[in-house]
Design a protein around this motif. Sequence first.
Motif, mmCIF file in Angstrom:
data_model
loop_
_atom_site.group_PDB
_atom_site.id
_atom_site.type_symbol
_atom_site.label_atom_id
_atom_site.label_comp_id
_atom_site.label_asym_id
_atom_site.label_seq_id
_atom_site.Cartn_x
_atom_site.Cartn_y
_atom_site.Cartn_z
ATOM 1 N N LYS A 44 41.950 25.400 17.636
ATOM 2 C CA LYS A 44 41.940 24.324 18.633
ATOM 3 C C LYS A 44 41.033 24.716 19.793
ATOM 4 O O LYS A 44 40.768 25.895 20.021
ATOM 5 N N ALA A 45 40.577 23.732 20.528
ATOM 6 C CA ALA A 45 39.721 23.979 21.696
ATOM 7 C C ALA A 45 40.607 24.440 22.851
ATOM 8 O O ALA A 45 41.131 23.622 23.610
ATOM 9 N N ASP A 47 40.135 25.850 25.681
ATOM 10 C CA ASP A 47 39.746 25.637 27.073
ATOM 11 C C ASP A 47 39.624 24.159 27.453
ATOM 12 O O ASP A 47 39.268 23.835 28.584
ATOM 13 N N SER A 48 39.918 23.272 26.532
ATOM 14 C CA SER A 48 39.851 21.846 26.847
ATOM 15 C C SER A 48 41.159 21.398 27.490
ATOM 16 O O SER A 48 42.245 21.828 27.100
ATOM 17 N N THR A 284 44.799 23.253 30.573
ATOM 18 C CA THR A 284 44.128 23.549 29.313
ATOM 19 C C THR A 284 45.153 24.103 28.335
ATOM 20 O O THR A 284 46.217 24.591 28.725
#
Length: 459
Positions: A44-45, A47-48, A284
Amino acid sequence: MKIKICLLVGILAILILSGYGHSQDRIKDISTLKQDHAFYLSGKAADSAIVDDEIQKAFNESYTRRYFSVWHQDRPRCSREDVLWDFNKYGENPGYGENQRRHERSWVEALKQNASLDRYPNRGIRGIALVNTDLRALPTSRPCFEGLDSDSGYPFDRLQISAITANSPVYVSHVSQDKAWVHVETSTYFGWVNARDIAFVEESFARSWQNGRYAVLIRDRIPIYNEKGRFCFKAPLGAQFPLLREEGEFLDVMIAVADENRQAVLSVARLARENAVPRPFKMTRANLARVANELINQPYGWGGLHQNRDCSSMLMDFFAPFGIWLPRNSKQQAHEAGRFIDLGNLSPEEKEAAILSYGIPYATLIWRKGHIMLYMGSYEGKALIFHNMWGVTTQDPRGRKGRKVVGRSVITTLRPGIESCNGRAPGCDPLQSVLGMTLLLPNAPMPPEPASPSQVSNP
């Protein structure tokens, strides 16, 4: 030889039967699921952000208003009848004390007399907690247990309402006759607090304290020292202080101490950035997992007993760094913190399908009567939750019910301990008792209302 065989058979029988009473065996979910929030970020991203900056800013501003609301009231929110309610309740059923003997009704009557409620309210001033302290239903630190078992009795001290974090604002509405206890209101509840744990707040202090910038702890039980290096208290994750300045790897904050007249005065403490951040902490996935991991395996504490957390207080502290305010108990969190989706009429399988379809990881609460949980997302096709739980119900092949005590915050599926439910009997399947989910984010997609099996199983 016969005596030895009989002894062995007797010991074996005790061991077998004890498995269906209260045990501390680990349940399957805890044994097989990795107890690490960062593990489930794989792919998964990290830092998003799961919410945009404007929405988080609005959450944070609302948090500040609610947090300081008790300093902007000119009278108590609770009436004399509200305060008397607990005296009447425990007057009828005083329960058991720490010595495992029943309290006499005269014990509650003596507490009521000392409370001197015929003059309620006899105060109406701002206050602040100097240390971490307990919010009590009656003006006493002695416990009241409903019974002596570990289901509804020990260690559930029914007089323990909540814990108040050091340097939290309160409204002082009343002082007991002996001046040892004060009745206070916090932003979430009301009750009795040991008077020595509270300092009174004047207007100038309140103005300085509400400076609009706040640092919040993202690690737990951090020792706080004043500018002279003197220890003041250990602050839990979620504790917050007015931010003075940021200097490199440190944050300088205000803390409250008391003068000789029990008036709050300002002092200064220094926090390391590894322990604290300016509020709000950006939401995040990596930050959410980082804060959650600080709370993993923490002991369960009914009403904040021993400065531990129960299910709802853990979620309050978890969301505090991100500027999201939650009410104190599980029912209020489910119905007042966001958009509640009723799942009560669905089958267990349909409930999980709805949660997987519409739940937002780390921004969705799962509720069943008396318990609140945080939805983490899916793993191997199953919904995962993070919650501080006391235990799970068990049932043996003969239908005898028991309990496995967990007593800490853990990552599980929606069916922790289901392997101990013979035939998945009614009342033994935790998912069966899930009543709804709450979407905390205003832009979260909603299922059609009312939700039906076809709508949630085939979104």
